[in-house]
Write an enzyme that holds these catalytic residues in place. Sequence first.
Site, PDB file in Angstrom:
ATOM      1  N   GLU A  57       1.011  -1.125   0.052  1.00 48.86           N
ATOM      2  CA  GLU A  57      -0.038  -0.058   0.101  1.00 48.86           C
ATOM      3  C   GLU A  57       0.963   1.355   0.051  1.00 48.86           C
ATOM      4  OE1 GLU A  57      -2.107  -3.087   2.823  1.00 48.86           O
ATOM      5  OE2 GLU A  57      -0.206  -2.780   2.108  1.00 48.86           O
ATOM      6  N   ALA A 167      19.477 -44.076  -4.922  1.00 48.76           N
ATOM      7  CA  ALA A 167      20.911 -44.075  -5.005  1.00 48.76           C
ATOM      8  C   ALA A 167      21.252 -45.526  -5.423  1.00 48.76           C
ATOM      9  CB  ALA A 167      21.569 -43.505  -3.796  1.00 48.76           C
ATOM     10  N   MET A 168      22.549 -45.913  -5.868  1.00 50.87           N
ATOM     11  CA  MET A 168      23.079 -47.208  -6.139  1.00 50.87           C
ATOM     12  C   MET A 168      23.472 -47.830  -4.752  1.00 50.87           C
ATOM     13  SD  MET A 168      22.539 -47.252  -9.279  1.00 50.87           S
ATOM     14  CE  MET A 168      22.973 -48.981  -9.558  1.00 50.87           C
TER      15      MET A 168
END
Length: 378
Positions: A57, A167-168
Site C-alpha cells: 500500500e 542411489a545405487m
Amino acid sequence: MSQFTLADHHYMQRAITLAKRAHYTTSPNPRVGCVLVKNNRVVGEGYHQKAGQGHAEVNALAQAGNDAKGATAYVTLEPCSHYGRTPPCAEGLINAGIVNVIAAMVDPNPQVSGKGLAMLGKAGIATSYGLLEQEAQNLNIGFVTLMSTGLPYVRCKLAASLDGKTAMASGESKWITSPEARQDVQRLRAQSCAIISGADSIITDNAQMTVRWSELGELKNTYDEDVIRQPVRVIIDSRNRVTPDLKLFKSSSRILLICHTIENIQQWPHFVEQVSLPLVKNAQGEEKIDLVALLTFLAKRGVNDVLVESGQNLAGAFIEQNLVDELILYQAPKLMGAQSKSLINFPSIDKLSQAKTIKFTDVRMVGADLRITAKILD
C-alpha cells in the site's frame, strides 16, 4: 462480503500478479500487491518487495501521489493496523483519502485479523473482502498455515528413478534427475524460509544446501543475485557428527545445528547456532530429535515455509508423523534395480492397510523428468 464486478476482478488479478513478483524475496513476510484505481484508471500500484521495506500500500500510494484521493484500493491482504517496522497501512490509506478498500482476504495474523478493515470502516471508508480469496491464500500458504496452526507449511522434496530408487547400493546418486529438475529445486529452495536436512545426507553428499543463483535459469533475468534470500539451513544432528570442515560451512548464510546435547568441542563459524531439542523414541525404540518440537521452534522464529531435503529415514519420519503438507517428487526415466536405495523408509508400516494415501494435485514434465505434486490424505 459483497458482489464484485468484472472490473474488480481485473484489478485484483493485477494486484495478485504484482504480489507474485516478490515470490523469492519477501519471506517470511507475506507477499502482497496493491492497485489504486480512480475513474476507471490505475493511478498507483506496488508490492511488498522485502521484509523491513515499504508495504504494498505504501509503494502504491507513493506512486499515486495526490491522485490517491478518492481512489479505490485493491489489496491482496487486509491492510495492517499495527505498528511494526513500518507504520500501519490502514492509517496510510485513511490519510491519503482512499474511499473504498477491497481486500482479497482477511489477515490471519491475530494482531491484525479484521482490525485493519475495522479501522478503515471507522474512518468512513467502504470495505469488502473475499475477492479471489483462494488465489490470495495460495500466494502465502506458509504465512496462512503458521497463523492458523502454529506450525510452518512443510514441503518434502524427493527425487527417484522410475522404480523408486534414490542411489545405487554404493551410494552413487549424481545425477538421477535432469538439469531442469535440479534447477526447479533451486527455485523451491529460494521460496523457502528454511531447508531441513539430516546429518547423514550432509556427510554423505557433502552438500552445501544453498540457493545457487547460477542455476536459477530464467529467474536470473528477474532477480539480481544479491536480492535472492538464502533460506536458513537446519541440520538435524542428534549425535553431533557434523564437523566444520564440510562444504556446508563454506557459505555464510545462517545454519541451525539441531542436537540433543550441545558440545563445544568444535569451533563453529559466527553464522552457526546450536539448538538443543528433546529426543523421542520412534517405532523401533530409537531415540531421535522430536520433529514436532523442531517445527514448533522454527515457528517461534517466524519460519513459515519449510522445505525438507533429506534421505529416506528423515523424509519417512516426517511423512509417518503426518508433518508434511505437500510432497514434491521428481521421477527420472531410469530403472536402477532392486539393490539400489529406496525412496522412503517407513519401518512401522508392514500392512497394505497402513499405507499412506496421496492425492496428486499437479503432474507435469520438467526436462526429461516427471514432477508430481501431491497431498498426503492419511
